[in-house]
Design a protein around this motif. Structure first.
Motif, PDB file in Angstrom:
ATOM      1  N   VAL A 294     -10.072   9.376 -74.231  1.00  0.00           N
ATOM      2  CA  VAL A 294     -10.516   7.997 -74.405  1.00  0.00           C
ATOM      3  C   VAL A 294     -11.780   7.943 -75.249  1.00  0.00           C
ATOM      4  O   VAL A 294     -12.048   6.973 -75.942  1.00  0.00           O
ATOM      5  N   GLY A 295     -12.589   8.986 -75.199  1.00  0.00           N
ATOM      6  CA  GLY A 295     -13.825   9.006 -75.962  1.00  0.00           C
ATOM      7  C   GLY A 295     -14.978   8.341 -75.245  1.00  0.00           C
ATOM      8  O   GLY A 295     -15.823   7.696 -75.873  1.00  0.00           O
ATOM      9  N   ILE A 296     -15.012   8.497 -73.922  1.00  0.00           N
ATOM     10  CA  ILE A 296     -16.069   7.832 -73.165  1.00  0.00           C
ATOM     11  C   ILE A 296     -16.855   8.806 -72.291  1.00  0.00           C
ATOM     12  O   ILE A 296     -17.971   8.509 -71.871  1.00  0.00           O
ATOM     13  N   GLY A 297     -16.288   9.995 -72.027  1.00  0.00           N
ATOM     14  CA  GLY A 297     -16.923  10.952 -71.124  1.00  0.00           C
ATOM     15  C   GLY A 297     -18.274  11.438 -71.620  1.00  0.00           C
ATOM     16  O   GLY A 297     -19.263  11.412 -70.897  1.00  0.00           O
ATOM     17  N   LEU A 298     -18.330  11.893 -72.885  1.00  0.00           N
ATOM     18  CA  LEU A 298     -19.588  12.404 -73.418  1.00  0.00           C
ATOM     19  C   LEU A 298     -20.596  11.278 -73.631  1.00  0.00           C
ATOM     20  O   LEU A 298     -21.808  11.498 -73.518  1.00  0.00           O
ATOM     21  N   ALA A 299     -20.109  10.064 -73.929  1.00  0.00           N
ATOM     22  CA  ALA A 299     -21.017   8.918 -74.054  1.00  0.00           C
ATOM     23  C   ALA A 299     -21.689   8.625 -72.722  1.00  0.00           C
ATOM     24  O   ALA A 299     -22.892   8.337 -72.660  1.00  0.00           O
ATOM     25  N   MET A 300     -20.930   8.732 -71.630  1.00  0.00           N
ATOM     26  CA  MET A 300     -21.501   8.512 -70.309  1.00  0.00           C
ATOM     27  C   MET A 300     -22.497   9.615 -69.964  1.00  0.00           C
ATOM     28  O   MET A 300     -23.586   9.333 -69.434  1.00  0.00           O
ATOM     29  N   ALA A 301     -22.148  10.856 -70.279  1.00  0.00           N
ATOM     30  CA  ALA A 301     -23.064  11.972 -70.012  1.00  0.00           C
ATOM     31  C   ALA A 301     -24.382  11.765 -70.745  1.00  0.00           C
ATOM     32  O   ALA A 301     -25.463  11.970 -70.181  1.00  0.00           O
ATOM     33  N   HIS A 302     -24.301  11.356 -71.995  1.00  0.00           N
ATOM     34  CA  HIS A 302     -25.511  11.111 -72.792  1.00  0.00           C
ATOM     35  C   HIS A 302     -26.365  10.015 -72.173  1.00  0.00           C
ATOM     36  O   HIS A 302     -27.591  10.150 -72.057  1.00  0.00           O
ATOM     37  N   SER A 303     -25.741   8.906 -71.754  1.00  0.00           N
ATOM     38  CA  SER A 303     -26.488   7.787 -71.169  1.00  0.00           C
ATOM     39  C   SER A 303     -27.167   8.189 -69.862  1.00  0.00           C
ATOM     40  O   SER A 303     -28.329   7.830 -69.615  1.00  0.00           O
ATOM     41  N   ILE A 304     -26.461   8.938 -69.025  1.00  0.00           N
ATOM     42  CA  ILE A 304     -27.025   9.354 -67.739  1.00  0.00           C
ATOM     43  C   ILE A 304     -28.205  10.293 -67.939  1.00  0.00           C
ATOM     44  O   ILE A 304     -29.252  10.149 -67.297  1.00  0.00           O
ATOM     45  N   ILE A 305     -28.059  11.251 -68.834  1.00  0.00           N
ATOM     46  CA  ILE A 305     -29.116  12.245 -69.052  1.00  0.00           C
ATOM     47  C   ILE A 305     -30.350  11.601 -69.667  1.00  0.00           C
ATOM     48  O   ILE A 305     -31.477  11.838 -69.223  1.00  0.00           O
ATOM     49  N   THR A 306     -30.161  10.790 -70.703  1.00  0.00           N
ATOM     50  CA  THR A 306     -31.313  10.158 -71.353  1.00  0.00           C
ATOM     51  C   THR A 306     -32.005   9.153 -70.437  1.00  0.00           C
ATOM     52  O   THR A 306     -33.199   8.893 -70.599  1.00  0.00           O
ATOM     53  N   SER A 307     -31.275   8.588 -69.476  1.00  0.00           N
ATOM     54  CA  SER A 307     -31.886   7.644 -68.531  1.00  0.00           C
ATOM     55  C   SER A 307     -32.752   8.348 -67.501  1.00  0.00           C
ATOM     56  O   SER A 307     -33.480   7.691 -66.749  1.00  0.00           O
ATOM     57  N   GLN A 308     -32.680   9.673 -67.456  1.00  0.00           N
ATOM     58  CA  GLN A 308     -33.476  10.448 -66.498  1.00  0.00           C
ATOM     59  C   GLN A 308     -34.498  11.333 -67.224  1.00  0.00           C
ATOM     60  O   GLN A 308     -34.777  12.441 -66.786  1.00  0.00           O
ATOM     61  N   ASN A 309     -35.039  10.806 -68.319  1.00  0.00           N
ATOM     62  CA  ASN A 309     -36.059  11.519 -69.081  1.00  0.00           C
ATOM     63  C   ASN A 309     -35.540  12.869 -69.583  1.00  0.00           C
ATOM     64  O   ASN A 309     -36.237  13.876 -69.555  1.00  0.00           O
ATOM     65  N   GLY A 310     -34.292  12.844 -70.051  1.00  0.00           N
ATOM     66  CA  GLY A 310     -33.687  14.068 -70.564  1.00  0.00           C
ATOM     67  C   GLY A 310     -33.138  13.886 -71.968  1.00  0.00           C
ATOM     68  O   GLY A 310     -33.077  12.768 -72.490  1.00  0.00           O
ATOM     69  N   VAL A 311     -32.754  14.976 -72.572  1.00  0.00           N
ATOM     70  CA  VAL A 311     -32.122  14.951 -73.894  1.00  0.00           C
ATOM     71  C   VAL A 311     -30.931  15.899 -73.861  1.00  0.00           C
ATOM     72  O   VAL A 311     -30.900  16.871 -73.090  1.00  0.00           O
ATOM     73  N   ILE A 312     -29.956  15.624 -74.699  1.00  0.00           N
ATOM     74  CA  ILE A 312     -28.785  16.488 -74.796  1.00  0.00           C
ATOM     75  C   ILE A 312     -28.451  16.692 -76.264  1.00  0.00           C
ATOM     76  O   ILE A 312     -28.402  15.730 -77.039  1.00  0.00           O
ATOM     77  N   ASP A 313     -28.263  17.946 -76.645  1.00  0.00           N
ATOM     78  CA  ASP A 313     -27.893  18.297 -78.014  1.00  0.00           C
ATOM     79  C   ASP A 313     -26.648  19.174 -77.971  1.00  0.00           C
ATOM     80  O   ASP A 313     -26.332  19.782 -76.938  1.00  0.00           O
ATOM     81  N   VAL A 314     -25.960  19.234 -79.083  1.00  0.00           N
ATOM     82  CA  VAL A 314     -24.748  20.038 -79.140  1.00  0.00           C
ATOM     83  C   VAL A 314     -24.744  20.868 -80.412  1.00  0.00           C
ATOM     84  O   VAL A 314     -25.178  20.426 -81.472  1.00  0.00           O
ATOM     85  N   LYS A 315     -24.282  22.108 -80.279  1.00  0.00           N
ATOM     86  CA  LYS A 315     -24.098  23.002 -81.417  1.00  0.00           C
ATOM     87  C   LYS A 315     -22.637  23.448 -81.401  1.00  0.00           C
ATOM     88  O   LYS A 315     -22.129  23.907 -80.376  1.00  0.00           O
ATOM     89  N   SER A 316     -21.998  23.307 -82.545  1.00  0.00           N
ATOM     90  CA  SER A 316     -20.586  23.672 -82.589  1.00  0.00           C
ATOM     91  C   SER A 316     -20.125  23.830 -84.030  1.00  0.00           C
ATOM     92  O   SER A 316     -20.835  23.481 -84.974  1.00  0.00           O
ATOM     93  N   GLY A 317     -18.937  24.332 -84.163  1.00  0.00           N
ATOM     94  CA  GLY A 317     -18.291  24.483 -85.457  1.00  0.00           C
ATOM     95  C   GLY A 317     -16.821  24.752 -85.228  1.00  0.00           C
ATOM     96  O   GLY A 317     -16.405  25.160 -84.132  1.00  0.00           O
ATOM     97  N   LYS A 318     -16.033  24.517 -86.231  1.00  0.00           N
ATOM     98  CA  LYS A 318     -14.601  24.716 -86.083  1.00  0.00           C
ATOM     99  C   LYS A 318     -14.287  26.163 -85.717  1.00  0.00           C
ATOM    100  O   LYS A 318     -14.728  27.096 -86.374  1.00  0.00           O
ATOM    101  N   ASP A 319     -13.537  26.321 -84.595  1.00  0.00           N
ATOM    102  CA  ASP A 319     -13.131  27.638 -84.079  1.00  0.00           C
ATOM    103  C   ASP A 319     -14.328  28.523 -83.727  1.00  0.00           C
ATOM    104  O   ASP A 319     -14.210  29.754 -83.721  1.00  0.00           O
ATOM    105  N   GLN A 320     -15.472  27.903 -83.439  1.00  0.00           N
ATOM    106  CA  GLN A 320     -16.674  28.673 -83.082  1.00  0.00           C
ATOM    107  C   GLN A 320     -17.183  28.338 -81.681  1.00  0.00           C
ATOM    108  O   GLN A 320     -18.245  28.788 -81.293  1.00  0.00           O
ATOM    109  N   GLY A 321     -16.441  27.575 -80.933  1.00  0.00           N
ATOM    110  CA  GLY A 321     -16.898  27.185 -79.610  1.00  0.00           C
ATOM    111  C   GLY A 321     -17.938  26.068 -79.672  1.00  0.00           C
ATOM    112  O   GLY A 321     -18.349  25.631 -80.752  1.00  0.00           O
ATOM    113  N   THR A 322     -18.382  25.629 -78.494  1.00  0.00           N
ATOM    114  CA  THR A 322     -19.340  24.520 -78.407  1.00  0.00           C
ATOM    115  C   THR A 322     -20.409  24.838 -77.383  1.00  0.00           C
ATOM    116  O   THR A 322     -20.111  25.410 -76.325  1.00  0.00           O
TER     117      THR A 322
END
Length: 333
Positions: A294-322
């Motif tokens: 649906v494309g809503i799970g990571l958006a919710m995770a981002h909102s919850i984390i940032t609302s608690q004085n947190g940050v979330i970043d992602v590093k990834s690449g094709k066929d390189q894992g996340t």
């Protein structure tokens, strides 16, 4: 101008003072009388001219305010002179800028609301259409039992999907509106991760995926256990979904004087470079997303984390894992 009671009283007072001054000067000499009369007339005339000018300036400001109330925020009445009118003009301009910014924010909110409603209707349209078709087929009395069982099972799956979507949207709307209550309690990271992993253990077992967790048992942070569990669960779901059979998901956590960090990584197919800037955007589906996403799970995770004085970043690449890097800061930054 003369309809103003204060102006009339002011003029009558000046005329009375001038009359008394002329009468007194008449007792002295005709020259003094003429001098006092001319001086009084000039003073009264200057007062009238100045008062008229002030009235015109106030009329301009009134016209300006009427245009502001009509939604025109492009006017600028500031000047670089000293005086109470200049101060008033500058203050009105500041209020105009503030109203303009608020109007812009409200317009953006309306656009976001319209887009959100459009996205929600799009997400609900597919399962509802599917259920309507299967419900019509179930009305056929000659439908085989196997097909009837299959359609009933599919309808249940679609209903569960709709229930999850509505529940997630309600949670997101709470966070957006600022009505979600986030507790500030000590949370042990080891306990949090175990709780977040529970719902995905069966899918991981089916795909024969392994999980590796490293970190000291004393690591903790201040936050809300249930909301943070929801955020991590959505990240774990994403990792399980995009990691193939026999894959490995690793979790490590640590803390220092500034923040508590959680790193969640998988060795799956990764996220394309062009998708990375948008993966936390609501309803965004990358090219590697599954059809059921649906494309809503990571958006919710981002909102919850940032609302608690947190940050979330992602590093990834094709066929390189996340790799998801989450930091909960111990002080407001």
């Amino acid at each position: 101008m003369l309809r103003n009671r204060e102006i009339r009283i002011f003029l009558l007072t000046m005329c009375a003072i001038s009359t008394v001054a002329v009468v007194i000067s008449a007792l002295i000499s005709p020259v003094a009388t003429m001098l006092v009369f001319i001086t009084s007339a000039l003073l009264i005339g200057c007062s009238l001219i100045f008062t008229r000018w002030r009235y015109r300036e106030i009329e301009k400001l009134s016209s300006y305010l009427r245009r502001i109330s009509g939604g025109d925020y492009s006017l600028d009445v500031r000047d670089n002179y000293e005086g109470e009118l200049s101060i008033l003009k500058n203050d009105i301009y500041k209020v105009t800028i503030m109203l303009s910014e608020q109007s812009s924010i409200l317009q953006q909110d309306k656009i976001q609301l319209t887009n959100a409603i459009s996205d929600i209707s799009h997400q609900l349209k597919t399962p509802l259409t599917s259920m309507m078709v299967m419900a019509d087929l179930l009305n056929n009395s000659q439908l085989p039992v196997a097909k009837r069982t299959e359609f009933t099972h599919n309808i249940r799956i679609q209903l569960e999907r709709i229930e999850w979507l509505v529940s997630s949207l309600l949670k997101l709307s709470k966070i957006d509106a600022g009505t979600a209550q986030f507790k500030k309690e000590p949370i042990m990271l080891e306990k949090l991760i175990q709780k977040a992993l529970e719902p995905v253990l069966i899918p991981m077992d089916i795909k024969e995926q392994a999980i590796s967790i490293t970190g000291e048992a004393t690591v903790s942070f201040l936050g809300d256990l249930n909301w943070t569990r929801e955020a991590l669960l959505n990240i774990f779901k994403n990792c399980v979904e995009h990691t193939g059979e026999g894959g490995v998901i690793t979790v490590s956590f640590s803390e220092n004087a500034l923040y508590t960090e959680i790193i969640i990584a998988d060795n799956g197919k990764g996220i394309r470079k062009e998708d990375l800037p948008y993966i936390f955007k609501r309803f965004y589906k990358g090219k590697n997303a599954s059809e059921d996403s649906v494309g809503i799970g990571l958006a919710m995770a981002h909102s919850i984390i940032t609302s608690q004085n947190g940050v979330i970043d992602v590093k990834s690449g094709k066929d390189q894992g996340t790799e998801f890097h989450i930091k909960f800061y111990k002080r407001v930054i």
